[in-house]
Motif scaffolding. Structure first.
Motif, PDB file in Angstrom:
ATOM      1  N   SER A 100       0.822  -1.234  -0.084  1.00 16.91           N
ATOM      2  CA  SER A 100      -0.157  -0.099  -0.022  1.00 16.91           C
ATOM      3  C   SER A 100       1.023   1.216  -0.033  1.00 16.91           C
ATOM      4  O   SER A 100       1.872   1.037   0.627  1.00 16.91           O
ATOM      5  N   ILE A 102       0.357   5.943  -0.322  1.00 19.92           N
ATOM      6  CA  ILE A 102      -0.279   6.979  -0.398  1.00 19.92           C
ATOM      7  C   ILE A 102       0.093   8.301  -0.865  1.00 19.92           C
ATOM      8  O   ILE A 102       1.537   8.150  -0.974  1.00 19.92           O
ATOM      9  N   VAL A 140      -9.364   6.030  -2.408  1.00 24.26           N
ATOM     10  CA  VAL A 140      -8.631   4.925  -2.172  1.00 24.26           C
ATOM     11  C   VAL A 140      -8.970   3.998  -3.301  1.00 24.26           C
ATOM     12  O   VAL A 140     -10.237   3.744  -3.653  1.00 24.26           O
ATOM     13  N   SER A 149      -3.647   5.548  -2.480  1.00 21.32           N
ATOM     14  CA  SER A 149      -4.517   6.714  -1.977  1.00 21.32           C
ATOM     15  C   SER A 149      -3.938   7.930  -2.404  1.00 21.32           C
ATOM     16  O   SER A 149      -2.936   8.142  -3.003  1.00 21.32           O
ATOM     17  N   PHE A 158      -7.560   5.806   3.813  1.00 23.24           N
ATOM     18  CA  PHE A 158      -6.410   4.752   3.306  1.00 23.24           C
ATOM     19  C   PHE A 158      -6.229   3.670   4.488  1.00 23.24           C
ATOM     20  O   PHE A 158      -6.170   2.529   4.281  1.00 23.24           O
TER      21      PHE A 158
END
Length: 190
Positions: A100, A102, A140, A149, A158
């Motif tokens: 993940s 952002i 997201v 995100s 997120f």
């Protein structure tokens, strides 16, 4: 118990790094804050100094379920330009573990070569970096094991998407209620 690791480089974005840590720990996900080198103290793009729990050299991917990459500048560029980070991201992805990122940090996923054809998002200033991906403008975006995100304002969305992916609906609802995010989520309709 599920485990996640948040990678910190010099110049990370405070809210993007610490919101996932807070939400995941509330949801009983063990969350390790990890320096990308031997120096455990990292200073954010807003001059906040954080002491990491661990150095990247001590991270065994097999012990974790997710890796989280906060944005911020120059933090995201420092993550992208670190060979150990790229190696770790590739290893998480090859084992179909959650990756993940952002804000600007999806540039790390691009550098690792893991988002071609995938649905992703990022800070709008980095949109042109993702021509080989299926770029979205949602808060997201989740595509398989990859969550991305847009930026600091979406940090809590997120974090909850990561929690949702690692736990269950009951845990998510409990943490949403305890943080009053259930009220915010209803207000903004996301």
């Amino acid at each position: 118990m599920k485990k996640a690791v948040v990678l910190l480089a010099e110049g990370f974005e405070d809210i993007e790094a610490l919101t996932p840590v807070d939400i995941l720990r509330r949801g009983k996900v063990e969350c390790t804050i990890c320096s990308i080198d031997d120096e455990l103290y990292k200073t954010s793009s807003r001059n906040t100094t954080i002491k990491a729990d661990e150095s990247i050299k001590n991270i065994d991917v097999d012990e974790y379920d997710a890796v989280i990459l906060p944005g911020g500048l120059p933090g995201a560029a420092n993550l992208r330009d670190n060979e150990n980070v790229i190696k770790l991201v590739k290893e998480f992805n090859s084992k179909n573990k959650m990756v993940s990122a952002i804000c600007a940090a999806p540039i790390v996923l691009k550098q690792a070569g893991i988002i071609e054809g995938k649905a992703v998002t990022s800070n709008p200033n980095f949109k042109n970096e993702f021509e080989a991906a299926n770029y979205k403008e949602d808060f997201v975006v989740k595509d398989g094991n990859i969550i991305t995100s847009r930026g600091a304002g979406m940090s809590i969305y997120f974090a909850f998407k990561i929690l949702e992916s690692l736990t269950d609906e009951e845990t998510v609802k409990k943490v949403e209620k305890s943080t009053l995010f259930d009220l915010v989520k209803g207000y903004y309709g996301k």
